[in-house]
Scaffold this active site. Structure first.
Site, PDB file in Angstrom:
ATOM      1  N   LYS A 196       2.761 -10.677   0.702  1.00  0.00           N
ATOM      2  CA  LYS A 196       2.260  -9.510   1.612  1.00  0.00           C
ATOM      3  C   LYS A 196       1.825  -8.297   0.864  1.00  0.00           C
ATOM      4  O   LYS A 196       2.478  -7.691   0.149  1.00  0.00           O
ATOM      5  CB  LYS A 196       3.257  -9.002   2.729  1.00  0.00           C
TER       6      LYS A 196
ATOM      7  N   HIS B  18       1.114  -3.506 -11.857  1.00  0.00           N
ATOM      8  CA  HIS B  18       0.306  -2.681 -10.963  1.00  0.00           C
ATOM      9  C   HIS B  18      -1.131  -3.039 -10.772  1.00  0.00           C
ATOM     10  O   HIS B  18      -1.646  -3.708 -11.654  1.00  0.00           O
ATOM     11  CB  HIS B  18       0.431  -1.271 -11.447  1.00  0.00           C
TER      12      HIS B  18
END
Length: 393
Positions: free
Chosen positions: A66, A393
């Site tokens: 998610k 990231h």
């Protein structure tokens, strides 16, 4: 196919949007549906996670993603009757398919976070796994192949719009990766660190230096999961599956608390009172999951008060008291914990201990390593300094 046009980017106002290859063809084929920008971010990140888990453990693997972080990840170990019950596998013979076991574990560990997920499977999706997928609220699935029966099942999902993506398992990206932020191009070498390397368990500064084979496996699962989790991140693993993932927190203690709270909820769902909640017939899956989460938490009156409980239960359940929760959580044990960077303070170990952590893998290198080691020794926790940071990231 070199390019796939998308409806829009992260948000509807971000147009135009596409994915494309500067050289060669896309390694994916959309078999059903129309995946969006975030769907594909989840698909490609989760595929890397499960394929690496499969290489490291030799077991089929699954992940529930998610917003570009895993809600769950697991390998295909059999489910006992308790896990079958709390993962709502129904009449499906889940243990007939190791891949289905991996998916049930990945989806079931944190069902609240997995709602509306994107699923990744390391192996060909079989009919058993597709049947488990069919009733869940999910945006799509990526796998290297789909059996004809599985594809038929999945094409019926979401009124025929469910996203089904086949990926070429032989595809290997270029060693240099790039992305743009604010019109500026960033470039770096791909993170190809091997997390099944035995040397990860050579630097053990704690008095307890014993890691069982199962503990080493679980710590590998934790580290591989963290490799594809937005940092800062911490992951609790037990019996081949992530049971609590804390992603994207600015403070490491908040990662440890968030992931630990999720691990506690996973364990509390196995409490007899929770296992025997008298749900009304035909309660929707999302309502049932939300009700369990509230019942376990501090706001249980929201589902137990007069006029409220009748919406969910055939009779009013007895509350799960704070004393009962503490006593049950204290029974959890042999949990493995991985961190994507060093623990700066012993408070992380204090919190981890409360959720049954006995094994830790972290980078090491803090100026307060001595305090962290001493806290582990206080609880007879075995900890390895991997020397590896896993920021993502």
């Amino acid at each position: 196919m070199k390019e796939l046009t998308l409806k829009y980017g992260c948000n509807p106002n971000q147009k135009p949007s596409r994915v494309y290859m500067e050289e060669g063809e896309l390694p994916i084929e959309v078999l059903n549906g129309r995946p969006g920008y975030i769907n594909l971010l989840d698909a490609l990140n989760s595929w890397q996670l499960v394929s690496e888990l499969k290489r490291a453990t030799g077991l089929p693997a699954a992940a529930s993603f998610k917003h570009v972080s895993p809600a769950g990840a697991a390998v295909g170990l059999p489910l006992d009757d308790t896990l079958k019950h709390i993962y709502f596998t129904g009449d499906i013979d889940v243990n007939a398919s190791p891949l289905a076991c991996a998916y049930a574990r990945a989806r079931g560990a944190d069902r609240m976070s997995s709602y509306g997920d994107f699923v990744a499977l390391s192996d060909e999706c079989d009919a058993t796994t597709a049947l488990l997928l069919k009733p869940e609220v999910s945006d799509g699935v990526i796998a290297p192949a789909f059996s004809e029966e599985a594809l038929t099942i999945l094409r019926e999902k979401r009124k025929g719009t469910y996203n089904v993506i086949r990926i070429d398992p032989t595809y290997r990206p270029a060693p240099i990766e790039r992305k743009q932020v604010f019109g500026i191009t960033f470039e770096q070498g791909r993170n190809e660190i091997a997390l099944d390397d035995p040397s990860l368990f050579e630097n053990i500064p704690t008095k307890n230096k014993t890691f069982s084979d199962a503990a080493k496996r679980d710590l590998m699962i934790a580290l591989i999961t963290l490799k594809y989790t937005q940092s800062n991140s911490v992951c609790y693993v037990k019996d081949g599956q992530a049971i609590g993932i804390g992603a994207g927190q600015q403070s490491r203690i908040h990662c440890t608390r968030l992931a630990g709270n999720k691990a506690d909820i996973w364990w509390l769902r196995q409490h007899p009172k929770v296992m025997n909640l008298p749900f009304i017939d035909k309660i929707r899956r999302a309502d049932r999951d939300n009700t369990i989460d509230i019942y376990i938490g501090d706001e249980c009156d929201d589902v137990l008060a007069e006029g409220a409980w009748q919406q969910f239960f055939t009779e009013r359940p007895e509350p799960l008291t704070a004393e009962e929760k503490r006593a049950w959580i204290a029974k959890n044990s042999d949990v493995a914990l991985g961190s994507d960077a060093f623990f700066p303070f012993g408070d992380n170990i204090e919190r981890a201990h409360k959720s049954g952590v006995r094994y830790i893998a972290q980078a090491g290198g803090s100026v307060r390593d001595d305090h962290v080691i001493a806290t582990c020794d206080k609880y007879d926790i075995a900890m390895t300094f991997t020397g590896v940071r896993l920021f993502h990231h």
